[in-house]
Design a protein around this motif. Structure first.
Motif, PDB file in Angstrom:
ATOM      1  N   PRO A 173       3.815 -16.129  -2.285  1.00 14.46           N
ATOM      2  CA  PRO A 173       4.214 -14.766  -2.649  1.00 14.46           C
ATOM      3  C   PRO A 173       3.905 -14.452  -4.121  1.00 14.46           C
ATOM      4  O   PRO A 173       3.450 -13.354  -4.438  1.00 14.46           O
ATOM      5  N   ARG A 176       0.335 -13.488  -4.582  1.00 17.07           N
ATOM      6  CA  ARG A 176       0.080 -12.117  -4.144  1.00 17.07           C
ATOM      7  C   ARG A 176       0.414 -11.124  -5.264  1.00 17.07           C
ATOM      8  O   ARG A 176      -0.317 -10.167  -5.514  1.00 17.07           O
ATOM      9  N   VAL A 177       1.518 -11.377  -5.951  1.00 17.79           N
ATOM     10  CA  VAL A 177       1.922 -10.480  -7.039  1.00 17.79           C
ATOM     11  C   VAL A 177       0.918 -10.583  -8.198  1.00 17.79           C
ATOM     12  O   VAL A 177       0.554  -9.575  -8.809  1.00 17.79           O
ATOM     13  N   ALA A 180      -2.009  -8.552  -7.416  1.00 13.31           N
ATOM     14  CA  ALA A 180      -1.639  -7.138  -7.489  1.00 13.31           C
ATOM     15  C   ALA A 180      -1.612  -6.659  -8.941  1.00 13.31           C
ATOM     16  O   ALA A 180      -2.061  -5.552  -9.245  1.00 13.31           O
ATOM     17  N   GLU A 183      -5.052  -6.028 -10.076  1.00 11.91           N
ATOM     18  CA  GLU A 183      -5.652  -4.835  -9.484  1.00 11.91           C
ATOM     19  C   GLU A 183      -5.034  -3.535  -9.980  1.00 11.91           C
ATOM     20  O   GLU A 183      -5.724  -2.534 -10.125  1.00 11.91           O
ATOM     21  N   ASN A 184      -3.712  -3.532 -10.185  1.00 12.95           N
ATOM     22  CA  ASN A 184      -3.050  -2.287 -10.560  1.00 12.95           C
ATOM     23  C   ASN A 184      -1.632  -2.609 -11.030  1.00 12.95           C
ATOM     24  O   ASN A 184      -0.687  -2.611 -10.256  1.00 12.95           O
ATOM     25  N   ARG A 187       1.272   0.050 -10.512  1.00  8.77           N
ATOM     26  CA  ARG A 187       1.733   0.165  -9.131  1.00  8.77           C
ATOM     27  C   ARG A 187       2.611  -1.028  -8.768  1.00  8.77           C
ATOM     28  O   ARG A 187       3.617  -0.878  -8.084  1.00  8.77           O
ATOM     29  N   LEU A 191       6.541  -1.136  -7.522  1.00  6.09           N
ATOM     30  CA  LEU A 191       6.948  -1.707  -6.233  1.00  6.09           C
ATOM     31  C   LEU A 191       8.034  -2.765  -6.436  1.00  6.09           C
ATOM     32  O   LEU A 191       8.392  -3.484  -5.507  1.00  6.09           O
ATOM     33  N   PHE A 193       8.256  -5.293  -9.013  1.00  7.76           N
ATOM     34  CA  PHE A 193       7.976  -6.594  -9.619  1.00  7.76           C
ATOM     35  C   PHE A 193       7.869  -6.450 -11.137  1.00  7.76           C
ATOM     36  O   PHE A 193       7.279  -5.493 -11.624  1.00  7.76           O
TER      37      PHE A 193
ATOM     38  N   SER B  93      -2.179   5.924  -6.180  1.00  8.36           N
ATOM     39  CA  SER B  93      -2.244   4.673  -6.923  1.00  8.36           C
ATOM     40  C   SER B  93      -2.086   3.527  -5.940  1.00  8.36           C
ATOM     41  O   SER B  93      -1.014   2.993  -5.754  1.00  8.36           O
ATOM     42  N   ILE B  94      -3.194   3.199  -5.286  1.00  8.79           N
ATOM     43  CA  ILE B  94      -3.173   2.112  -4.321  1.00  8.79           C
ATOM     44  C   ILE B  94      -3.954   0.937  -4.912  1.00  8.79           C
ATOM     45  O   ILE B  94      -4.496   1.035  -6.007  1.00  8.79           O
ATOM     46  N   PHE B  95      -3.994  -0.163  -4.185  1.00  6.80           N
ATOM     47  CA  PHE B  95      -4.819  -1.304  -4.597  1.00  6.80           C
ATOM     48  C   PHE B  95      -6.162  -1.156  -3.895  1.00  6.80           C
ATOM     49  O   PHE B  95      -6.358  -1.650  -2.780  1.00  6.80           O
ATOM     50  N   ASN B  97      -9.120  -2.338  -4.144  1.00  2.12           N
ATOM     51  CA  ASN B  97      -9.978  -3.476  -3.794  1.00  2.12           C
ATOM     52  C   ASN B  97      -9.367  -4.376  -2.735  1.00  2.12           C
ATOM     53  O   ASN B  97      -9.994  -5.350  -2.320  1.00  2.12           O
ATOM     54  N   LEU B  98      -8.140  -4.106  -2.350  1.00  2.00           N
ATOM     55  CA  LEU B  98      -7.475  -4.959  -1.364  1.00  2.00           C
ATOM     56  C   LEU B  98      -7.445  -4.255  -0.008  1.00  2.00           C
ATOM     57  O   LEU B  98      -7.694  -3.056   0.087  1.00  2.00           O
ATOM     58  N   PHE B 101      -3.593  -3.898   4.674  1.00  2.00           N
ATOM     59  CA  PHE B 101      -2.455  -4.794   4.909  1.00  2.00           C
ATOM     60  C   PHE B 101      -1.929  -5.357   3.589  1.00  2.00           C
ATOM     61  O   PHE B 101      -0.716  -5.378   3.359  1.00  2.00           O
ATOM     62  N   ALA B 105       1.749  -5.277   2.180  1.00  2.00           N
ATOM     63  CA  ALA B 105       2.396  -6.599   2.190  1.00  2.00           C
ATOM     64  C   ALA B 105       3.247  -6.778   0.936  1.00  2.00           C
ATOM     65  O   ALA B 105       4.314  -7.396   0.976  1.00  2.00           O
ATOM     66  N   LEU B 106       2.783  -6.231  -0.170  1.00  2.00           N
ATOM     67  CA  LEU B 106       3.496  -6.419  -1.436  1.00  2.00           C
ATOM     68  C   LEU B 106       4.891  -5.770  -1.403  1.00  2.00           C
ATOM     69  O   LEU B 106       5.884  -6.447  -1.679  1.00  2.00           O
ATOM     70  N   PRO B 107       4.978  -4.467  -1.070  1.00  2.00           N
ATOM     71  CA  PRO B 107       6.334  -3.901  -0.952  1.00  2.00           C
ATOM     72  C   PRO B 107       7.140  -4.539   0.176  1.00  2.00           C
ATOM     73  O   PRO B 107       8.365  -4.695   0.037  1.00  2.00           O
ATOM     74  N   GLN B 109       7.016  -7.638   1.047  1.00  2.00           N
ATOM     75  CA  GLN B 109       7.492  -8.895   0.448  1.00  2.00           C
ATOM     76  C   GLN B 109       8.728  -8.638  -0.422  1.00  2.00           C
ATOM     77  O   GLN B 109       9.688  -9.400  -0.407  1.00  2.00           O
ATOM     78  N   ILE B 121       6.381 -11.066   6.645  1.00  2.00           N
ATOM     79  CA  ILE B 121       5.686 -10.035   5.869  1.00  2.00           C
ATOM     80  C   ILE B 121       4.701  -9.300   6.765  1.00  2.00           C
ATOM     81  O   ILE B 121       4.537  -8.087   6.681  1.00  2.00           O
ATOM     82  N   GLU B 154      -0.347   5.394   0.524  1.00  2.00           N
ATOM     83  CA  GLU B 154       0.594   5.474  -0.602  1.00  2.00           C
ATOM     84  C   GLU B 154       2.027   5.655  -0.075  1.00  2.00           C
ATOM     85  O   GLU B 154       2.967   5.004  -0.539  1.00  2.00           O
ATOM     86  N   MET B 157       3.359   2.484   1.537  1.00  2.00           N
ATOM     87  CA  MET B 157       3.836   1.509   0.548  1.00  2.00           C
ATOM     88  C   MET B 157       5.269   1.820   0.144  1.00  2.00           C
ATOM     89  O   MET B 157       6.089   0.916  -0.049  1.00  2.00           O
ATOM     90  N   GLY B 158       5.578   3.106   0.011  1.00  2.00           N
ATOM     91  CA  GLY B 158       6.958   3.496  -0.295  1.00  2.00           C
ATOM     92  C   GLY B 158       7.899   3.151   0.856  1.00  2.00           C
ATOM     93  O   GLY B 158       9.001   2.638   0.641  1.00  2.00           O
TER      94      GLY B 158
END
Ligand SMILES: Nc1ncnc2c1ncn2[C@@H]1O[C@H](COP(=O)(O)OP(=O)(O)O)[C@@H](O)[C@H]1O
Ligand SMILES: [Mg+2]
Lengths: 305, 243
Positions: A173, A176-177, A180, A183-184, A187, A191, A193, B93-95, B97-98, B101, B105-107, B109, B121, B154, B157-158
């Motif tokens: 995990p 992953r952060v 992230a 990348e941004n 953001r 979220l 972190f 404001s997304i990722f 390059n990813l 999923f 996955a980040l939110p 998580q 997840i 976006e 993610m929220g």
């Protein structure tokens, strides 16, 4: 696949001619340095220009503990790793207040201060000239680390452990952060972190890897000198990683091997070898911007971690 | 002060200056649990700045923010997320390059680590994508999505945070007609469990969804009331026609 890499390295140990056998042991130790650099640069997106200080912290931590305090290699090795990690923590808390170019400059200055420190205490460090660790002390348990074959296998083992740790980290995990944040960052913060916390963690891990490489270099090759604290050793891991592929697990090994032999080969041809190496690197970055493994991953094999 | 007991988030004299410009000007605001509140106002009225203060993206110059009775004025943004405040950006404001999923996955998580340690997840992330209708594209790179789909990602993610307060900043900007209908249904569903604060330009969407409306103009609250009250309000009409 990563098990395959380790197996191939072990086999190489038996078939390589003596010169390359020795070179490869050195490369594997430097590749651990590069793996750690990649945690910070490739995965978290932070460009440090001061990683030589973490390598040197491991090298001197281990070397001086053995030389001055008479510690055994078995005790001095983990101590060197701890020195790298501890320095990473201190530098991180201060340097991570800055971003981008600021971070590059601050790490560069810390490393320069580290280099000058190693020269200032010449009485203990012998400065540029350095000191050697006596062969008798370079043993752990029954293993004679000055023996070429043992040394090679220990280097493979160290690299293997470092690679698996890194693989585990980037798939966790926290990994992953880290990606992230690269990348941004904004953001990621929104979220939930704390970017500072994860960047600090990445820096400490990265510095611990560098410290481990430095400590291992000391006990395996028996030499401790200030060159390893100089700017050159801050730039090298960056080049290894760029060449092999930032943000890939074994790219740094590929980069280290190529870079080592590129320097080795060109310096046997011309004294202007740095120029040749520079041109080769620029050409490579133009052709394969994401480094060798990064480009292969984008084009053909998305599954490569 | 009978509202205090049920208010989820409330501000007192909330102010934000940018140099000489006062973007948010002593706003006293209160949002009840379970509401869908729309915030409207001309461009530059201070809507984005106001909600950015609520979620902690930027600090206020003056004033206080209370969330569930607790002062959160100085709480860093990432800790507010842990309390259940989620913000979706006006400027997507997304990722990029990813994969889709990995974006959710980040939110997911974060949510799981706070409320369901050991939860999957993958399941939670995919569920969030499903709610916005993007589950079948989970392995695509987010940057390759159309603008409208990026807006939906976006929002996903929220949602993946399972917030108590979901702040949406102009979510329907760039969405097609069909997507807007889908979005309205989604907000109604989310409103069953969460309080929603919605900045929105599309007045049809506002009238369809909002239980109450707050009108901002020059950083201050110009009017507040039910959709009918706001529609009938002359000051609001003047601000819109004048702006
Ligand atoms: N980061 C910033 N720096 C300087 N001025 C800003 C910044 N953010 C917003 N503003 C200004 O504050 C005012 C309100 O902006 P904003 O909150 O984005 O309005 P809205 O979302 O209602 O369109 C505008 O005049 C805008 O130019
Ligand atoms: Mg706005």
């Amino acid at each position: 696949m990563h098990g395959g890499v380790i197996a191939a390295l072990v086999v190489l140990g038996f078939v390589l001619p003596e010169y390359h056998h020795g070179a490869m042991a050195r490369i594997l130790v430097l590749a651990v340095f590069a793996l750690g650099y990649n945690v910070l640069f490739g995965y978290t997106g932070l460009l440090s220009l001061g990683h030589a200080m973490f390598f040197a912290a491991g090298l001197y931590g281990t070397g001086l503990a053995m030389q001055q305090l008479g510690w055994s290699a078995a005790a001095a090795l983990p101590f060197g790793i701890a020195c790298g990690a501890a320095l990473g923590l201190v530098v991180g808390v201060l340097a991570l207040r800055t971003i981008g170019v600021g971070f590059m400059i601050v790490t560069l200055m810390f490393a320069q201060a580290g280099y000058l420190t190693s020269l200032y205490f010449t009485e203990y460090t012998r400065g540029d000239e350095g000191f050697t660790i006596p062969q008798a002390a370079r043993a752990i348990g029954g293993l004679d680390l000055s023996n070429a074959d043992t040394r090679y296998l220990v280097a493979v083992a160290l690299f293997g452990v470092a690679m698996l740790l890194k693989l585990w980290l980037v798939r966790s995990p926290a990994g992953r952060v880290m990606v992230a944040i690269r990348e941004n960052e904004e953001r990621t913060r929104m979220l939930g972190f704390d970017p500072f916390r994860y960047k600090l963690m990445a820096l400490v891990v990265s510095a611990a890897f560098a410290g481990a490489a430095g400590a291992a270099y000391g006990v395996l090759f028996g030499y401790v000198g200030a060159t390893f604290a100089s700017i050159q050793y801050s730039i090298l891991p960056l080049l290894y990683v760029l060449l092999g592929g930032a943000g890939t697990v074994i790219g740094p090994l590929i980069g280290t091997v190529l870079m080592f032999y590129l320097v080795d080969f060109t310096s046997s041809l011309t004294s202007a070898y740095n120029l040749v190496v520079g041109v080769a690197l620029v050409a490579l970055i133009l052709v394969a911007r994401k480094g060798i493994l990064g480009t292969i991953r984008d084009k053909w094999a998305r599954w490569i971690p | 002060m009978s509202t205090v007991s049920t208010s989820l988030i409330a501000t007192e004299g909330l102010t934000r200056d940018f140099g000489g410009l006062r973007a948010v000007d002593h706003v006293d605001f209160s949002l009840e649990k379970g509401e869908v509140r729309a915030v409207i106002g001309p461009n530059g009225a201070g809507k984005t700045t106001f909600v950015s203060l609520l979620c902690g993206r930027i600090p206020p110059s003056e004033g206080r923010i209370r969330y569930e009775g607790r002062d959160i004025t100085r709480l860093p943004a990432h800790r507010r997320v842990a309390l259940g405040i989620a913000y979706t950006f006006q400027i997507t404001s997304i990722f990029a390059n990813l994969t889709l999923f990995d974006n959710v996955a980040l939110p997911a998580q974060k949510h799981l680590s706070l409320h369901h340690p050991g939860g999957s997840i993958r399941d939670y992330g995919m569920a969030a994508l499903e709610r916005v209708g993007l589950a079948d594209r989970a392995e695509e790179q987010a940057g390759n999505l159309s603008y409208g789909h990026q807006r939906l990602l976006e929002i996903a993610m929220g949602l993946a945070i399972h917030p108590r307060l979901l702040i949406l900043d102009e979510p329907t900007q760039g969405l097609a007609e069909g997507e807007i209908a889908r979005f309205e249904a989604l907000v109604r569903e989310v409103a069953q469990e969460s309080t929603v604060l919605l900045i929105e330009h599309n007045m049809d969407v506002v009238m369809n969804l909002a239980s109450r409306i707050t009108v901002l103009n020059f950083g201050a609250i110009l009017a507040e009331g039910t959709p009918e009250e706001i529609r009938a309000n002359e000051a609001v009409q003047a601000a819109y026609l004048g702006g």
